[in-house]
Design a protein around this motif. Structure first.
Motif, mmCIF file in Angstrom:
data_model
loop_
_atom_site.group_PDB
_atom_site.id
_atom_site.type_symbol
_atom_site.label_atom_id
_atom_site.label_comp_id
_atom_site.label_asym_id
_atom_site.label_seq_id
_atom_site.Cartn_x
_atom_site.Cartn_y
_atom_site.Cartn_z
ATOM 1 N N VAL A 76 55.960 7.158 7.043
ATOM 2 C CA VAL A 76 55.997 7.288 5.659
ATOM 3 C C VAL A 76 56.421 7.879 4.936
ATOM 4 O O VAL A 76 56.443 8.901 5.501
ATOM 5 N N ASP A 77 57.405 7.958 4.052
ATOM 6 C CA ASP A 77 58.062 8.885 3.350
ATOM 7 C C ASP A 77 57.014 9.718 2.397
ATOM 8 O O ASP A 77 56.747 9.247 1.461
ATOM 9 N N PRO A 78 57.534 11.614 2.636
ATOM 10 C CA PRO A 78 55.734 12.099 2.051
ATOM 11 C C PRO A 78 56.335 12.445 0.556
ATOM 12 O O PRO A 78 55.281 12.758 -0.320
ATOM 13 N N ALA A 79 57.582 12.172 -0.038
ATOM 14 C CA ALA A 79 57.917 12.237 -1.051
ATOM 15 C C ALA A 79 57.809 10.565 -1.684
ATOM 16 O O ALA A 79 57.650 10.965 -3.172
ATOM 17 N N ALA A 80 57.147 10.196 -2.007
ATOM 18 C CA ALA A 80 57.086 8.624 -2.179
ATOM 19 C C ALA A 80 55.732 8.637 -2.617
ATOM 20 O O ALA A 80 54.663 9.444 -2.737
ATOM 21 N N PRO A 81 55.864 8.572 -4.459
ATOM 22 C CA PRO A 81 54.010 7.974 -4.903
ATOM 23 C C PRO A 81 53.466 7.192 -3.612
ATOM 24 O O PRO A 81 53.625 6.334 -3.377
ATOM 25 N N PRO A 82 51.848 7.832 -3.839
ATOM 26 C CA PRO A 82 51.129 7.015 -2.914
ATOM 27 C C PRO A 82 51.126 6.054 -3.135
ATOM 28 O O PRO A 82 50.245 5.105 -2.369
ATOM 29 N N SER A 83 50.871 4.724 -4.195
ATOM 30 C CA SER A 83 51.035 3.574 -4.442
ATOM 31 C C SER A 83 52.207 3.264 -3.836
ATOM 32 O O SER A 83 52.195 1.775 -4.001
ATOM 33 N N GLY A 84 53.395 3.948 -3.412
ATOM 34 C CA GLY A 84 54.727 2.807 -3.373
ATOM 35 C C GLY A 84 55.202 2.079 -1.955
ATOM 36 O O GLY A 84 55.556 2.033 -1.852
ATOM 37 N N GLY A 85 53.985 3.322 -1.110
ATOM 38 C CA GLY A 85 54.026 2.904 0.413
ATOM 39 C C GLY A 85 55.609 2.640 1.314
ATOM 40 O O GLY A 85 55.462 1.920 1.887
ATOM 41 N N ALA A 86 56.290 3.984 0.170
ATOM 42 C CA ALA A 86 57.660 3.811 0.727
ATOM 43 C C ALA A 86 57.681 4.792 2.573
ATOM 44 O O ALA A 86 56.744 5.401 2.179
ATOM 45 N N PHE A 87 58.577 4.054 2.989
ATOM 46 C CA PHE A 87 59.049 4.578 4.661
ATOM 47 C C PHE A 87 60.195 5.258 4.429
ATOM 48 O O PHE A 87 61.242 5.884 3.732
ATOM 49 N N ALA A 88 60.290 6.280 4.923
ATOM 50 C CA ALA A 88 61.186 7.439 5.345
ATOM 51 C C ALA A 88 62.416 6.454 5.783
ATOM 52 O O ALA A 88 62.609 5.571 6.295
ATOM 53 N N LYS A 89 63.519 6.582 5.019
ATOM 54 C CA LYS A 89 64.382 6.039 5.230
ATOM 55 C C LYS A 89 65.448 6.618 6.749
ATOM 56 O O LYS A 89 65.164 7.472 7.181
ATOM 57 N N GLU A 90 66.212 5.917 7.232
ATOM 58 C CA GLU A 90 66.837 5.522 8.472
ATOM 59 C C GLU A 90 68.233 5.200 8.249
ATOM 60 O O GLU A 90 68.090 3.347 7.328
ATOM 61 N N VAL A 91 69.124 5.830 8.445
ATOM 62 C CA VAL A 91 70.764 5.670 8.896
ATOM 63 C C VAL A 91 71.062 5.320 10.414
ATOM 64 O O VAL A 91 70.474 6.877 10.922
ATOM 65 N N PHE A 92 71.957 4.847 10.454
ATOM 66 C CA PHE A 92 71.855 4.974 12.316
ATOM 67 C C PHE A 92 74.146 4.313 11.966
ATOM 68 O O PHE A 92 74.835 4.023 11.157
ATOM 69 N N HIS A 93 74.284 4.614 12.838
ATOM 70 C CA HIS A 93 76.135 5.136 12.993
ATOM 71 C C HIS A 93 76.018 2.961 13.393
ATOM 72 O O HIS A 93 75.359 2.986 13.906
ATOM 73 N N PRO A 94 77.940 2.615 12.716
ATOM 74 C CA PRO A 94 77.795 1.394 12.626
ATOM 75 C C PRO A 94 78.759 0.664 14.335
ATOM 76 O O PRO A 94 79.002 -0.039 14.575
ATOM 77 N N VAL A 95 78.254 2.065 15.504
ATOM 78 C CA VAL A 95 78.765 0.851 16.545
ATOM 79 C C VAL A 95 77.925 1.240 17.407
ATOM 80 O O VAL A 95 77.272 2.947 17.651
ATOM 81 N N GLY A 96 77.833 0.409 17.899
ATOM 82 C CA GLY A 96 76.478 0.120 19.185
ATOM 83 C C GLY A 96 76.984 -0.222 20.396
ATOM 84 O O GLY A 96 77.697 -0.395 20.576
ATOM 85 N N THR A 97 75.576 -0.729 21.301
ATOM 86 C CA THR A 97 76.185 -0.889 22.603
ATOM 87 C C THR A 97 75.233 -2.160 22.870
ATOM 88 O O THR A 97 73.780 -2.270 22.185
ATOM 89 N N LEU A 98 75.475 -3.476 22.869
ATOM 90 C CA LEU A 98 74.339 -4.129 23.501
ATOM 91 C C LEU A 98 73.005 -3.545 24.871
ATOM 92 O O LEU A 98 74.036 -3.404 25.547
ATOM 93 N N ALA A 99 71.749 -4.068 24.436
ATOM 94 C CA ALA A 99 71.125 -4.190 25.897
ATOM 95 C C ALA A 99 70.890 -5.251 26.574
ATOM 96 O O ALA A 99 70.601 -5.814 24.844
ATOM 97 N N ARG A 100 70.736 -5.467 27.526
ATOM 98 C CA ARG A 100 69.849 -6.817 28.586
ATOM 99 C C ARG A 100 68.926 -6.064 29.326
ATOM 100 O O ARG A 100 68.789 -4.659 30.370
ATOM 101 N N ILE A 101 67.624 -6.760 28.822
ATOM 102 C CA ILE A 101 66.322 -6.118 29.787
ATOM 103 C C ILE A 101 66.528 -6.342 31.212
ATOM 104 O O ILE A 101 67.152 -7.503 31.518
ATOM 105 N N GLU A 102 66.481 -5.458 32.205
ATOM 106 C CA GLU A 102 66.073 -5.874 33.227
ATOM 107 C C GLU A 102 65.105 -5.693 33.424
ATOM 108 O O GLU A 102 64.888 -6.209 35.059
ATOM 109 N N SER A 103 63.632 -4.970 33.668
ATOM 110 C CA SER A 103 62.838 -5.673 33.975
ATOM 111 C C SER A 103 61.615 -5.037 33.155
ATOM 112 O O SER A 103 62.279 -4.307 31.539
ATOM 113 N N LEU A 104 61.019 -5.401 32.690
ATOM 114 C CA LEU A 104 59.794 -5.102 31.521
ATOM 115 C C LEU A 104 58.104 -5.238 31.952
ATOM 116 O O LEU A 104 57.699 -6.051 33.017
#
Length: 226
Positions: free
Chosen positions: A67-95
């Protein structure tokens, strides 16, 4: 998640994403300890369907939704998440599910992708339309970079002699492709004590030979190539 018709570069729609403060390289291994509801459901579905998900590196925000500590108490806003536009596919090998609400997952990196459209769902999961890069061509390690490859081989041999079980914690696993510039560069980049931003730039490079040359320069500056 659906694949578009095969007309030009392959595109995936509604690919679930896992933003992390690390970089997954093609051919690399990634262990994940999953406990957030948004990812427990996503990983469970991907594992059941044998489908991949996308790993992207955060440029802002935390791996765990906060939760974003700067958000209003009633807002329930979460902290911002920003990520790079180039990523990699991941395949699950074990779980494994050692206890309720916890998954231990081992994933292997596959193709890189470019995010073309992203959307965050109400429960916090990111999904994206992505365009997959072509699999990287194999480029033979040139003579002037053989020392960089040989240093990686020596590192692996030393680890095998001292503590064979430690290899299970490293991204350096078979099959070994010692004469592939991109593979050698990726494995070194995973091991280097470098910030995620630098690793992201290396991963996003289209030229495997240039990536290996940059890694070799970093090793030389760090005194790790001898």
């Amino acid at each position: 998640m659906n694949a578009a018709p095969a007309t030009g570069p392959l595109k995936l729609k509604q690919l679930p994403l896992f933003p992390l403060q690390t970089v997954l390289f093609p051919g690399g291994w990634l262990p994940l300890r999953i406990f957030e509801v948004r990812y427990l459901d996503m990983i469970g579905r991907c594992h059941k369907a044998g489908a991949p998900f996308g790993v992207v590196c955060l440029s802002e925000g935390s791996e765990v939704r906060r939760v974003d500590p700067a958000a209003p108490p009633s807002g329930g806003a979460f902290a911002k998440e920003v990520f790079h536009p180039v990523g990699t596919l991941a395949r699950i090998e074990s779980l494994e599910r050692p206890q309720p609400g916890l998954m231990m997952v081992q994933c292997r990196g596959q193709q890189r992708f470019q995010v073309t459209r992203r959307n965050q769902l109400s429960h916090g999961l990111w999904v994206a339309d992505v365009q997959l890069d072509e699999p990287e061509a194999t480029v033979t390690v040139p003579e002037h970079l053989v020392n960089t490859r040989d240093a990686l081989q020596r590192l692996l041999n030393n680890l095998q002699e001292r503590d064979p079980q430690s290899l299970e914690q490293l991204p350096l696993r078979p099959p070994y492709r010692w004469d592939d510039s991109g593979w050698v560069a990726n494995r070194w980049a995973e091991l280097l004590p470098a910030p995620p931003e630098l690793k992201q730039r290396l991963m996003a490079l289209d030229n495997p030979l240039l990536r290996l040359e940059l890694v070799s320069d970093l090793l030389e500056r760090l005194g790790l190539e001898n």
